[in-house]
Structures are given as structure tokens and as C-alpha cells.
Design a protein around this motif. Structure first.
Motif, short mmCIF file in Angstrom:
data_model
loop_
_atom_site.label_atom_id
_atom_site.label_comp_id
_atom_site.label_asym_id
_atom_site.label_seq_id
_atom_site.Cartn_x
_atom_site.Cartn_y
_atom_site.Cartn_z
N ASP A 27 0.83 -1.21 0.00
CA ASP A 27 0.00 0.00 0.00
C ASP A 27 0.87 1.26 0.00
O ASP A 27 0.53 2.25 -0.66
CB ASP A 27 -0.95 0.00 1.19
N ARG A 28 1.99 1.24 0.73
CA ARG A 28 2.89 2.40 0.70
C ARG A 28 3.43 2.63 -0.71
O ARG A 28 3.51 3.76 -1.18
CB ARG A 28 4.05 2.19 1.68
N LEU A 29 3.81 1.55 -1.38
CA LEU A 29 4.31 1.68 -2.75
C LEU A 29 3.24 2.19 -3.71
O LEU A 29 3.54 2.99 -4.61
CB LEU A 29 4.86 0.33 -3.24
N VAL A 30 2.01 1.77 -3.50
CA VAL A 30 0.91 2.27 -4.32
C VAL A 30 0.69 3.76 -4.03
O VAL A 30 0.53 4.57 -4.95
CB VAL A 30 -0.38 1.46 -4.07
N ASN A 31 0.71 4.13 -2.74
CA ASN A 31 0.52 5.54 -2.37
C ASN A 31 1.65 6.43 -2.89
O ASN A 31 1.43 7.61 -3.16
CB ASN A 31 0.40 5.69 -0.86
N GLU A 32 2.85 5.86 -3.05
CA GLU A 32 3.99 6.60 -3.59
C GLU A 32 4.02 6.56 -5.12
O GLU A 32 4.97 7.01 -5.74
CB GLU A 32 5.29 6.04 -3.02
N HIS A 33 2.98 5.96 -5.69
CA HIS A 33 2.82 5.87 -7.16
C HIS A 33 3.92 5.04 -7.82
O HIS A 33 4.25 5.26 -8.97
CB HIS A 33 2.72 7.25 -7.81
#
Length: 73
Positions: A12-18
Motif C-alpha cells: 500500500d505504501r508503494l501504491v501511495n507513492e505511485h
């Protein structure tokens, strides 16, 4: 599919960081990368079984046959 909460949070962090568009893309790329590494590892193990002297002789034999088949110019 079930993942540990720790992994889900990291994804989820990687998704939030695009870095990834969504969880599915992150998981798909992770699985693809792992499968590629496993395949490369197996190839490396098989290559380690080869006898370099024998393989060189076989390559040279094939090369000599190819050269002999070339027309003279």
C-alpha cells in the motif's frame, strides 16, 4: 490469496507513492520477478553441470562443419 498484514502495508505504501498503480500490479510484478529468478537459478545450476572442455570441442566441431560448407570466394 492471503498475505501477511506487513506485506499489505508495504504494498500500500508503494501504491501511495505511485510506484505501482494498485496492489494487483505490485503483486503481479513481484511474482513475475520471483519466477524469473527461479528460472535463472535453475539455468545456472544446469550450466554448472556442463564440462567446459567438452562444450568447447562440440562448438568447434559445429563451427568447422559450418566453415567447410561455405562456398569458396
Amino acid at each position: 490469496m492471503t498475505l501477511d498484514e506487513e506485506y499489505v502495508e508495504q504494498i500500500d505504501r508503494l501504491v501511495n507513492e505511485h510506484i505501482f498503480q494498485n496492489r494487483s500490479q505490485a503483486i503481479q510484478e513481484a511474482v513475475s520477478d520471483k519466477l524469473r529468478k527461479v528460472k535463472q537459478g535453475r539455468l545456472s545450476l544446469e550450466c554448472a553441470k556442463l564440462d567446459p572442455t567438452f562444450e568447447k570441442a562440440m562448438a568447434e566441431e559445429g563451427l568447422n562443419e559450418d566453415i567447410a560448407a561455405w562456398p569458396e570466394y
